[in-house]
Design a protein around this motif. Structure first.
Motif, PDB file in Angstrom:
ATOM      1  N   ALA A 166       0.828  -1.207   0.000  1.00  0.00           N
ATOM      2  CA  ALA A 166       0.000   0.000   0.000  1.00  0.00           C
ATOM      3  C   ALA A 166       0.864   1.259   0.000  1.00  0.00           C
ATOM      4  O   ALA A 166       0.579   2.231  -0.715  1.00  0.00           O
ATOM      5  CB  ALA A 166      -0.930  -0.008   1.204  1.00  0.00           C
ATOM      6  N   THR A 167       1.938   1.263   0.782  1.00  0.00           N
ATOM      7  CA  THR A 167       2.839   2.410   0.810  1.00  0.00           C
ATOM      8  C   THR A 167       3.528   2.590  -0.537  1.00  0.00           C
ATOM      9  O   THR A 167       3.666   3.722  -1.039  1.00  0.00           O
ATOM     10  CB  THR A 167       3.883   2.236   1.920  1.00  0.00           C
ATOM     11  N   ARG A 168       3.960   1.495  -1.138  1.00  0.00           N
ATOM     12  CA  ARG A 168       4.600   1.568  -2.452  1.00  0.00           C
ATOM     13  C   ARG A 168       3.626   2.056  -3.517  1.00  0.00           C
ATOM     14  O   ARG A 168       3.985   2.846  -4.405  1.00  0.00           O
ATOM     15  CB  ARG A 168       5.160   0.192  -2.835  1.00  0.00           C
ATOM     16  N   ALA A 169       2.371   1.606  -3.440  1.00  0.00           N
ATOM     17  CA  ALA A 169       1.372   2.036  -4.423  1.00  0.00           C
ATOM     18  C   ALA A 169       1.154   3.537  -4.357  1.00  0.00           C
ATOM     19  O   ALA A 169       1.000   4.203  -5.386  1.00  0.00           O
ATOM     20  CB  ALA A 169       0.066   1.293  -4.184  1.00  0.00           C
ATOM     21  N   LEU A 170       1.156   4.097  -3.147  1.00  0.00           N
ATOM     22  CA  LEU A 170       0.985   5.539  -3.012  1.00  0.00           C
ATOM     23  C   LEU A 170       2.163   6.288  -3.621  1.00  0.00           C
ATOM     24  O   LEU A 170       1.982   7.293  -4.325  1.00  0.00           O
ATOM     25  CB  LEU A 170       0.824   5.905  -1.535  1.00  0.00           C
ATOM     26  N   GLU A 171       3.372   5.822  -3.372  1.00  0.00           N
ATOM     27  CA  GLU A 171       4.546   6.491  -3.918  1.00  0.00           C
ATOM     28  C   GLU A 171       4.586   6.389  -5.436  1.00  0.00           C
ATOM     29  O   GLU A 171       4.929   7.358  -6.124  1.00  0.00           O
ATOM     30  CB  GLU A 171       5.816   5.889  -3.310  1.00  0.00           C
ATOM     31  N   TRP A 172       4.246   5.236  -5.984  1.00  0.00           N
ATOM     32  CA  TRP A 172       4.283   5.052  -7.435  1.00  0.00           C
ATOM     33  C   TRP A 172       3.173   5.825  -8.142  1.00  0.00           C
ATOM     34  O   TRP A 172       3.321   6.227  -9.288  1.00  0.00           O
ATOM     35  CB  TRP A 172       4.175   3.571  -7.777  1.00  0.00           C
ATOM     36  N   ALA A 173       2.056   6.048  -7.445  1.00  0.00           N
ATOM     37  CA  ALA A 173       0.922   6.725  -8.075  1.00  0.00           C
ATOM     38  C   ALA A 173       0.939   8.224  -7.850  1.00  0.00           C
ATOM     39  O   ALA A 173       0.626   8.997  -8.762  1.00  0.00           O
ATOM     40  CB  ALA A 173      -0.394   6.141  -7.545  1.00  0.00           C
ATOM     41  N   ALA A 174       1.287   8.667  -6.624  1.00  0.00           N
ATOM     42  CA  ALA A 174       1.169  10.089  -6.267  1.00  0.00           C
ATOM     43  C   ALA A 174       2.465  10.712  -5.806  1.00  0.00           C
ATOM     44  O   ALA A 174       2.451  11.815  -5.261  1.00  0.00           O
ATOM     45  CB  ALA A 174       0.109  10.254  -5.178  1.00  0.00           C
ATOM     46  N   LYS A 201       3.815  13.597 -11.411  1.00  0.00           N
ATOM     47  CA  LYS A 201       4.953  13.609 -12.326  1.00  0.00           C
ATOM     48  C   LYS A 201       5.774  12.339 -12.160  1.00  0.00           C
ATOM     49  O   LYS A 201       6.119  11.933 -11.053  1.00  0.00           O
ATOM     50  CB  LYS A 201       5.818  14.842 -12.065  1.00  0.00           C
ATOM     51  N   ASP A 202       6.068  11.697 -13.261  1.00  0.00           N
ATOM     52  CA  ASP A 202       6.897  10.478 -13.299  1.00  0.00           C
ATOM     53  C   ASP A 202       6.257   9.310 -12.551  1.00  0.00           C
ATOM     54  O   ASP A 202       6.964   8.402 -12.090  1.00  0.00           O
ATOM     55  CB  ASP A 202       8.291  10.744 -12.713  1.00  0.00           C
ATOM     56  N   ASN A 203       4.927   9.295 -12.424  1.00  0.00           N
ATOM     57  CA  ASN A 203       4.309   8.140 -11.770  1.00  0.00           C
ATOM     58  C   ASN A 203       4.389   6.933 -12.706  1.00  0.00           C
ATOM     59  O   ASN A 203       4.337   7.063 -13.929  1.00  0.00           O
ATOM     60  CB  ASN A 203       2.871   8.459 -11.379  1.00  0.00           C
ATOM     61  N   THR A 204       4.514   5.762 -12.115  1.00  0.00           N
ATOM     62  CA  THR A 204       4.738   4.524 -12.884  1.00  0.00           C
ATOM     63  C   THR A 204       3.497   3.659 -13.021  1.00  0.00           C
ATOM     64  O   THR A 204       3.582   2.553 -13.551  1.00  0.00           O
ATOM     65  CB  THR A 204       5.856   3.710 -12.221  1.00  0.00           C
ATOM     66  N   LEU A 205       2.362   4.131 -12.529  1.00  0.00           N
ATOM     67  CA  LEU A 205       1.135   3.338 -12.598  1.00  0.00           C
ATOM     68  C   LEU A 205       0.172   3.855 -13.663  1.00  0.00           C
ATOM     69  O   LEU A 205      -0.970   3.381 -13.731  1.00  0.00           O
ATOM     70  CB  LEU A 205       0.431   3.333 -11.236  1.00  0.00           C
ATOM     71  N   GLY A 206       0.593   4.798 -14.467  1.00  0.00           N
ATOM     72  CA  GLY A 206      -0.284   5.322 -15.511  1.00  0.00           C
ATOM     73  C   GLY A 206      -1.402   6.196 -15.003  1.00  0.00           C
ATOM     74  O   GLY A 206      -2.442   6.329 -15.660  1.00  0.00           O
ATOM     75  N   VAL A 207      -1.217   6.826 -13.837  1.00  0.00           N
ATOM     76  CA  VAL A 207      -2.246   7.695 -13.259  1.00  0.00           C
ATOM     77  C   VAL A 207      -2.260   9.018 -14.019  1.00  0.00           C
ATOM     78  O   VAL A 207      -1.216   9.636 -14.231  1.00  0.00           O
ATOM     79  CB  VAL A 207      -1.988   7.920 -11.759  1.00  0.00           C
ATOM     80  N   SER A 208      -3.457   9.466 -14.399  1.00  0.00           N
ATOM     81  CA  SER A 208      -3.579  10.698 -15.181  1.00  0.00           C
ATOM     82  C   SER A 208      -4.158  11.861 -14.392  1.00  0.00           C
ATOM     83  O   SER A 208      -4.043  13.010 -14.827  1.00  0.00           O
ATOM     84  CB  SER A 208      -4.459  10.449 -16.412  1.00  0.00           C
ATOM     85  N   ALA A 209      -4.780  11.609 -13.240  1.00  0.00           N
ATOM     86  CA  ALA A 209      -5.391  12.679 -12.449  1.00  0.00           C
ATOM     87  C   ALA A 209      -5.607  12.189 -11.026  1.00  0.00           C
ATOM     88  O   ALA A 209      -5.605  10.982 -10.754  1.00  0.00           O
ATOM     89  CB  ALA A 209      -6.713  13.138 -13.056  1.00  0.00           C
TER      90      ALA A 209
END
Length: 340
Positions: free
Chosen positions: A247-255, A304-312
């Protein structure tokens, strides 16, 4: 004592011989690795069925929230009850001793006398004109027990409105008398600084990316995936990870990493199950997502530079989440969120 200890050791050894070691894996990759391990294969019973890969995958996400920064506005009943309690306290408490708090003929003493005349003898500043503990002309009268504001009272709305009540209390701190003991006109009074309004510019423009909106409600971070759906930051659970680590990694990779956050606990607060259509690359029939609770203390999401393809991303209240999240998704997480 020694015989009891030997008996306990014998029972423990018997259970170890009968029950094989059970291992719990969080991801499909870990389960597949465990089933192909020579050590586990050698220790398994010959009568046990062969281990198979699970037909589901496990994901973990962070239910990141910003708690309310302001208390909510009181309801009409709470405002009326507050006024009733204030008037009751005015009647039952001892009278205000002016000479104890103010030196005679000083600026503060003259200012207090002026305020008391403006309030028609009522010491409290936020209960209106009321003959508190005494009555008409300082002697016991029927009006001394009139604590409640009636529905047809013209001052009822003024006395119970939170904004007007706040202004009356603050304006009472404005100095009305000069150092020379002269009464100051309204334009020359020294006004104390007023607090910031409860509604911010983010509320006026409905900017859902700002954290200074809906300050009397809890806000939750949601991100928009490549397929256009909204969800909490989520990622697949790795073989060497626990749920809270994913969960912590997902937050860093997304936001991004520009937020100071705190993972409240390691136990999931919500569980989401979604059916999948197997493909050539992934033969999963379903997906299980566990959400861990977190809090933001400072910072802001950065895509910026997120690795999960988040657009907004958006910071939304529980009511707003019901509109943006898929129905099955919201139904699984709504009980994990407070009403405020």
């Amino acid at each position: 004592m020694a015989s009891s200890r030997r008996g306990g050791q014998a029972i423990s050894a018997l259970f170890k011989a009968i029950l094989p070691l059970q291992r719990r894996t969080y991801s499909a990759e870990a389960a597949a690795a465990a089933s192909s391990s020579p050590q586990d294969s050698a220790s398994s019973s010959s009568t046990s069925p062969p281990a198979t890969e699970p037909d589901y995958r496990i994901r973990a996400g962070l239910l990141l929230s910003r708690p309310p920064l302001l208390v909510r506005d009181p309801t009409p009943f709470e405002s009326a009850f507050y006024l009733y309690q204030k008037r009751l306290n005015e009647r039952l408490s001892s009278s205000f001793r002016r000479k104890v708090y103010f030196k005679p003929d000083t600026t503060l003493d003259l200012d207090w006398a002026l305020q008391l005349r403006e309030r028609k003898g009522t010491a409290a500043r936020d209960i209106g004109f009321y003959q508190g503990g005494k009555g008409a002309n300082g002697y016991g009268a029927a009006t001394a027990w009139n604590d409640e504001v009636t529905l047809d009272d013209p001052d009822a709305k003024t006395l119970t409105d939170p904004n007007l009540l706040r202004e009356r209390i603050i304006s009472d701190a404005d100095l009305r008398v000069s150092e020379d003991g002269e009464r100051l006109p309204e334009a020359d009074r020294i006004h104390v600084e007023r607090p910031q309004p409860r509604k911010t510019k983010a509320d006026e423009t409905n900017d859902t990316q700002r954290l200074d909106r809906k300050m009397d409600r809890t806000l939750y971070l949601v991100v928009k995936a490549a397929d256009g759906t909204w969800s909490f930051p989520t990622a697949d659970v790795r073989t060497d990870e626990n749920l809270h680590e994913t969960a912590t990694r997902a937050l860093e990779w997304a936001a991004g990493i520009d937020m100071n956050t705190w993972v409240v606990g390691r136990v999931p607060v919500a569980h989401i199950v979604r059916d999948l259509t197997p493909t050539e690359k992934e033969a999963y029939n379903s997906e299980k997502t566990f959400l861990i609770k977190g809090r933001i203390m400072a910072g802001q999401a950065n895509l910026k530079d997120n690795t999960l393809g988040v657009s907004a991303f958006q910071w939304l209240t529980k009511d707003e989440l019901a509109v943006h999240l898929p129905k099955h998704y919201y139904a699984s997480v709504k009980n994990a969120m407070p009403e405020r």
